[in-house]
Scaffold this active site. Structure first.
Site, PDB file in Angstrom:
ATOM      1  N   GLU A 162       4.781  -9.064   2.010  1.00  0.00           N
ATOM      2  CA  GLU A 162       5.779  -8.172   1.422  1.00  0.00           C
ATOM      3  C   GLU A 162       5.128  -6.848   1.033  1.00  0.00           C
ATOM      4  O   GLU A 162       3.933  -6.786   0.741  1.00  0.00           O
ATOM      5  CB  GLU A 162       6.416  -8.816   0.192  1.00  0.00           C
ATOM      6  CG  GLU A 162       7.336  -9.972   0.499  1.00  0.00           C
ATOM      7  CD  GLU A 162       8.585  -9.548   1.237  1.00  0.00           C
ATOM      8  OE1 GLU A 162       9.005  -8.390   1.092  1.00  0.00           O
ATOM      9  OE2 GLU A 162       9.135 -10.373   1.978  1.00  0.00           O
ATOM     10  N   ASP A 163       5.928  -5.775   0.998  1.00  0.00           N
ATOM     11  CA  ASP A 163       5.405  -4.423   0.801  1.00  0.00           C
ATOM     12  C   ASP A 163       4.530  -4.293  -0.446  1.00  0.00           C
ATOM     13  O   ASP A 163       3.487  -3.647  -0.426  1.00  0.00           O
ATOM     14  CB  ASP A 163       6.564  -3.422   0.713  1.00  0.00           C
ATOM     15  CG  ASP A 163       7.306  -3.322   2.039  1.00  0.00           C
ATOM     16  OD1 ASP A 163       6.696  -3.667   3.062  1.00  0.00           O
ATOM     17  OD2 ASP A 163       8.474  -2.894   2.031  1.00  0.00           O
TER      18      ASP A 163
END
Length: 759
Positions: free
Chosen positions: A93-94
């Site tokens: 995830e970012d």
């Protein structure tokens, strides 16, 4: 993912996560003694480090989620690579900033591929009315086609998220629930994973429609004792009866789950008290032969309901499901659905595609290849679909294949979705058979290509070398394969006209903007839209697959700065003088050109063309009310004109409607019809009505062109007692629609002159 003020994770939280992981690994070892525990421990430590300091909306350490996902995957008996991917599925995830390459270096290509696929799916908005959601769904299916374990991890991820959905805001709960019911539950069904599908549906239903869920839950709870008493008594009877026949069986009962009951109530418009088949019994025996023996016992001792028996052992569903289905009334007159299957069939029915994964060898089985075939086929057959409603309608058919089984003359079984036609059957046999199909013989009698097939129909397709598809075939087919093959043939056959239409649409905008694009720039413009060359670019525009505005905007950005908002060209209808150019209508036998049924223009009428995505050019009368309503879509309007020879007298016949009003008298109708016949026009339908102010008649005619129509009207106006004759726009040519013509409004067109009369 919430990140509170940094505080050191308590020992209790760490111990809780470690204990969950240890229990999961213990269970995994029980299913597979050779499972790669060292890799799984490394994956757990990696995830623990990356999720450190992160918490879920519930307040739990975020690490709890991937461990629960791995636990669900263990219950599906999946391999170590899939379990590792479950533990790692959220680390890319970012906000965690873990590159997928780091996963590949530490855990190998397979784990990285699964994690990458799950991450991409998680970022997609799969439920939306926007056209680009089609591309998102295709990307998801591409990831699944690459490695089916991607969707298995996503199922586990979604299941655990649904179990803890209470902690999210209401709007997010609703979005996740709707996406689950619209996308993930149907996919689980298509992959044969009944247990996962049921839980996805039950949990999502609770949040998608809380009021309906609570109401139905309370209603079922009120009758819980009644339901279970009936089930237990019936199960005891069956168990004892089969045992006497020397056939020990595992017999269990259930009440249908709430979402299934809700769907039945909605689809049939009934209350719970009107739904009689709420109870189900499952019989599990040792062999397929015993399945049929158990069925014979049931039908001997209980009354079977007509039309409710299905043999999915002899004819398995496309997702691999096998079972015998029947519905009987027990001695207490309770309706019960019964499924009979072997233990192996039961495991396949509950676990589906996950049941076939060989974790020891790290490869898919032939059963997985067979189940994945529909994914690859759907991607291939749907690649040209751009209309969202058509895409999701076809996807629905593929995800919920309520099947029939038709037979070739040699006895081969051809599975097809319910509602499939003889033409679908032809394409299922072979593409060339479908393209040249002219009819079919079903059960010894000749039927049209649109004939809807039933299970056990024996079908022989009649072919002709001269037969070719028409656009009407798209209304006859149900399967994605048949629809795609027809569209491909039409696109190829219509290529030249598509090029001409597309060229006219694009050039019209360029000319109006005063833009000229050098020849050498066209190749770059085509490449920007993944087109081979300028002709293919124009063809895509002409076919409606590519909006002319997109091409114009791209070219404008290449050769000139974009206009300001005030300078933006206004949408308007092409002027009448545009008819000097545009598409020439030299005949109406081209399958891409259709006469609009709302106004039925004939050769000689002032006309405009409207590009309908995927359906070609529709020719409207310039004064058609519908054309005026399309002003906001003026970019899809194109000038068209009749070729001179058609106006003088050629193509046709063309349908058009007229209204004749007169004062009633004996013989008026006879005079009117004979006058029409004297002009050579053909009366397709007629509707006569006597009103207080006289006799009104509506006629649907076939004429060659405007000149002949004017002659009809001119002659009718000379019939004694006829006081008014005018054309009428009509929605079709059915008698019911002709009745509605009486109240219609005239369609303006040029008045006749004496020179037009032909005595």
């Amino acid at each position: 993912m919430n990140v509170p003020d940094e505080t050191e994770k308590t020992r209790a939280e760490t111990a809780y996560c470690d204990r969950l992981f240890a229990e999961t690994m213990q269970l995994a070892s029980r299913f597979d003694k050779n499972i790669d525990l060292p890799t799984l421990r490394r994956a757990y430590r990696f995830a623990s480090e990356r999720h450190k300091g992160h918490f879920r909306s519930s307040g739990e350490p975020y690490l709890v989620h991937p461990v629960h996902v791995a636990r669900i995957l263990v219950d599906l008996h999946l391999d170590a690579q899939t379990l590792a991917a479950g533990l790692l599925h959220d680390v890319v995830e970012d906000d965690l900033k873990t590159p997928i390459e780091e996963i590949e270096v530490n855990f190998g290509n397979d784990v990285a591929t699964i994690v990458d696929g799950v991450t991409k799916i998680s970022r997609m908005q799969l439920v939306s009315d926007k056209e680009n959601q089609i591309d998102n769904f295709r990307k998801m299916l591409l990831a699944v086609a690459k490695d089916v374990r991607v969707i298995l991890v996503k199922f586990a991820d979604r299941l655990h998220n649904l179990r803890t959905l209470d902690y999210l805001p209401p709007e997010k709960r609703l979005r996740i629930a709707r996406e689950t019911l619209d996308v993930y539950a149907p996919l689980a069904h298509r992959f044969g994973m009944a247990r996962v599908r049921r839980e996805l549906e039950e949990l999502a239903f609770r949040y998608a429609d809380p009021e309906a869920y609570a109401r139905l839950e309370a209603q079922v709870a009120q009758r819980k004792d009644e339901y279970w008493n009936a089930i237990e008594q019936f199960c005891d009877e069956i168990r004892a009866g089969l045992s006497k026949r020397g056939m020990p069986a595992e017999v269990s009962g259930r009440v249908k789950h709430l979402y299934s009951i809700h769907n039945k109530m909605v689809s049939e418009g009934k209350e719970l008290s009107e739904i009689y088949d709420l109870l189900g019994v499952r019989i599990i025996v040792e062999t397929a032969d015993q399945c049929y023996d158990a069925l014979a016992y049931l039908h001997q001792h209980y009354r079977p309901l007509e039309g409710r028996f299905k043999d999915y052992i002899g004819n398995p569903k496309s997702n691999g499901y096998q079972s015998l289905h029947t519905t009987v009334t027990n001695n207490q007159r309770t309706v019960v659905e019964v499924q009979i299957r072997t233990r192996e069939m039961h495991e396949v029915a509950e676990e589906g595609i996950a049941r076939h994964w060989l974790y020891k060898e790290g490869r898919a089985t032939g059963e997985i290849d067979a189940q994945m075939r529909w994914v690859r086929q759907f991607l291939e057959w749907s690649k040209d679909i751009r209309d969202p409603s058509e895409f999701y309608e076809q996807l629905k058919i593929d995800l919920f294949p309520d099947e029939i089984f038709a037979l070739t003359p040699k006895g081969d079984v051809i599975p097809l979705p319910k509602g499939a036609t003889a033409l679908d059957f032809a394409f299922a046999v072979h593409t060339e058979v479908g393209l040249h199909a002219s009819g079919a013989i079903v059960g010894g009698r000749i039927v049209p290509l649109g004939y809807e097939l039933q299970t056990s129909d024996s079908v022989r397709i009649i072919t002709s070398a001269n037969q070719k598809p028409s656009r009407d075939w798209l209304n006859l087919v149900k399967t994605a394969k048949a629809r795609t093959r027809v569209k491909q043939w039409l696109r190829q056959a219509e290529f030249a006209l598509n090029v001409e239409i597309g060229h006219d649409l694009v050039e019209k905008r360029l000319k109006k903007a005063g833009l000229v694009i050098p020849e050498e720039e066209w190749a770059a413009a085509a490449a920007a839209f993944n087109m081979k060359d300028r002709e293919h670019l124009f063809a895509a525009v002409g076919a409606g697959d590519l909006a002319p505005e997109r091409v114009f905007d791209h070219i404008r950005s290449m050769v000139a700065p974009a206009p300001t908002k005030e300078e933006a060209p206004q949408k308007e209808l092409p002027g009448a003088d545009a008819e000097a150019g545009g598409i020439v209508l030299s005949g109406m036998d081209n399958p891409l050109v259709r006469i609009a049924r709302c106004c039925n223009p004939v050769p000689g009428d002032p006309v405009l063309g409207f590009i309908t995505r995927g359906r070609g050019l529709t020719v409207h009368h310039r004064e058609c009310p519908n054309i005026r309503q399309l002003k906001e879509d003026a970019g899809r309007l194109i000038p068209v004109r009749w070729e001179a020879r058609d106006v003088i007298g050629g193509a046709g016949p063309f349908k058009t409607a007229i209204i004749v009003k007169g004062s009633d008298r004996v013989g008026l109708l006879s005079n009117v019809t004979s006058t029409i016949a004297s002009t050579g026009a053909n009366i397709r339908h007629a509707e006569i009505r006597t009103l207080p102010d006289g006799a009104h008649s509506a006629f649907l005619l076939e004429v060659k062109n405007l000149k002949q129509l004017k002659r009809v009207i001119s002659k009718l106006r000379k019939v004694p007692n006829v006081v008014e004759v005018h054309r009428l726009a009509t929605e079709g040519d059915d008698e019911d629609e002709l009745r509605a013509m009486i109240a219609g409004s005239p369609l303006p067109f040029a008045e006749e002159s004496p020179d037009d009369e032909d005595e």
